[in-house]
Design an enzyme around this catalytic site. Sequence first.
Site, short mmCIF file in Angstrom:
data_model
loop_
_atom_site.label_atom_id
_atom_site.label_comp_id
_atom_site.label_asym_id
_atom_site.label_seq_id
_atom_site.Cartn_x
_atom_site.Cartn_y
_atom_site.Cartn_z
CD GLU A 179 8.63 -0.63 9.06
OE1 GLU A 179 8.36 -1.83 9.26
OE2 GLU A 179 9.03 -0.21 7.96
CG ASN A 195 8.90 3.45 7.30
OD1 ASN A 195 8.92 3.65 8.50
ND2 ASN A 195 8.57 2.28 6.75
CE LYS A 248 11.80 0.13 5.24
NZ LYS A 248 10.51 -0.52 5.56
CD GLU A 297 7.70 -0.54 3.68
OE1 GLU A 297 8.40 0.39 4.07
OE2 GLU A 297 7.91 -1.73 3.98
CB CYS A 324 11.51 -2.75 8.42
SG CYS A 324 10.78 -4.38 8.10
CG ASN A 365 5.19 -3.17 10.83
OD1 ASN A 365 4.05 -3.34 11.22
ND2 ASN A 365 5.96 -2.19 11.28
N1 CDT Z 1 8.48 -3.15 6.52
C1 CDT Z 1 9.40 -3.81 5.78
O1 CDT Z 1 10.36 -3.23 5.32
N2 CDT Z 1 9.17 -5.10 5.55
C2 CDT Z 1 10.00 -5.86 4.69
C3 CDT Z 1 9.21 -6.85 3.95
C4 CDT Z 1 9.94 -7.32 2.78
S1 CDT Z 1 8.94 -7.97 1.60
C5 CDT Z 1 8.29 -6.74 0.74
C6 CDT Z 1 11.14 -6.58 5.39
O2 CDT Z 1 12.26 -6.58 4.86
O3 CDT Z 1 10.93 -7.19 6.44
#
Ligand code: CDT
Length: 313
Positions: A55, A115, A132, A151, A177, A202
Amino acid sequence: MTAKPATRNARNLVLGVAQLGPIARSETRSEVVQRLLSLMHEAHSKGVQLIAYPELALTTFFPRWFFEDTAELDSFYETEMPSKETQILFDTARDLGIGFHLGYAELTSQGRRFNAAILVERDGTVVCKFRKVHIPGHEEHEPHRPFQHLERRYFEESPEGFKVWDAFGGKVGVAICNDRRWPETYRVMGLQGVELILIGYNTPTHYAPDRGQNPLQAFHNHLVMQSGAYQNGTWVAGIAKGGFEEGSELLAQSCIIAPSGQLVAQAVTTGDELVVAEINLEMCRNYKETLFDFNRYRRPEAYGIITQQKGVE
Ligand code: CDT
């Protein structure tokens, strides 16, 4: 005479999961693309047919900062794909006959922000652009946090949902993600017969709303992807950006998961690392035609009844 079980031809695909280590804020797109190219050449030398990058693979994970200046924020987005800097990635992939998956921040000509991830076939044909669906984090600046997760300020939720494309000799889907934490992600694609789901991520190991989840990040990461793979009889590839990036630790543990739910390959570092496995897409049928034969065993009508019966004495 005993009936012989039908023999099936393997549908093998050599898959390369190209985990990235940290990307500094000061790193230029061209510098990052050089890292991607180096992994692509390594992949080619190992016979990889599809290489998957994470990502937001072209920049640092910028939602960790609050930007008041729109121009500064815009600098993290791509307004076209291929762009001037990524054209070489597309050209090299086509010359080497490798397909690829690449996550990036998309700014459309209408000023919309997504995204996104693009999937490109071995001959250079664009299979799909996925945006996303589940956007995590918060909308407003929360100065008490050591790092923001903005985000929800910087990306729109995709209204397009989850689809499955005929590519790489099978049925391929994409999620990004946070999408991987939701069972609907896998099931919606499972109902379309998906055989391989590519998921870049990420994931900061520090979760501000509930620090108790911090030590469970690695467990949850594999838990959701392994369950999604098994319950839908599909291969799943998780592709991380890992390591300490601008002071924030990102979970690594990129992996390739079989339709059995088993991990067949996993990254052992938190840096740039290529994880390769030859996967047989035909193996999905072992699950899709037995325990998880949706047409035979799923009971959507019963799930509806259960919902309606809630609260009935
Ligand atoms: N990039 C991404 O979606 N990261 C989220 C972090 C969650 S906490 C705000 C994840 O689900 O891994």
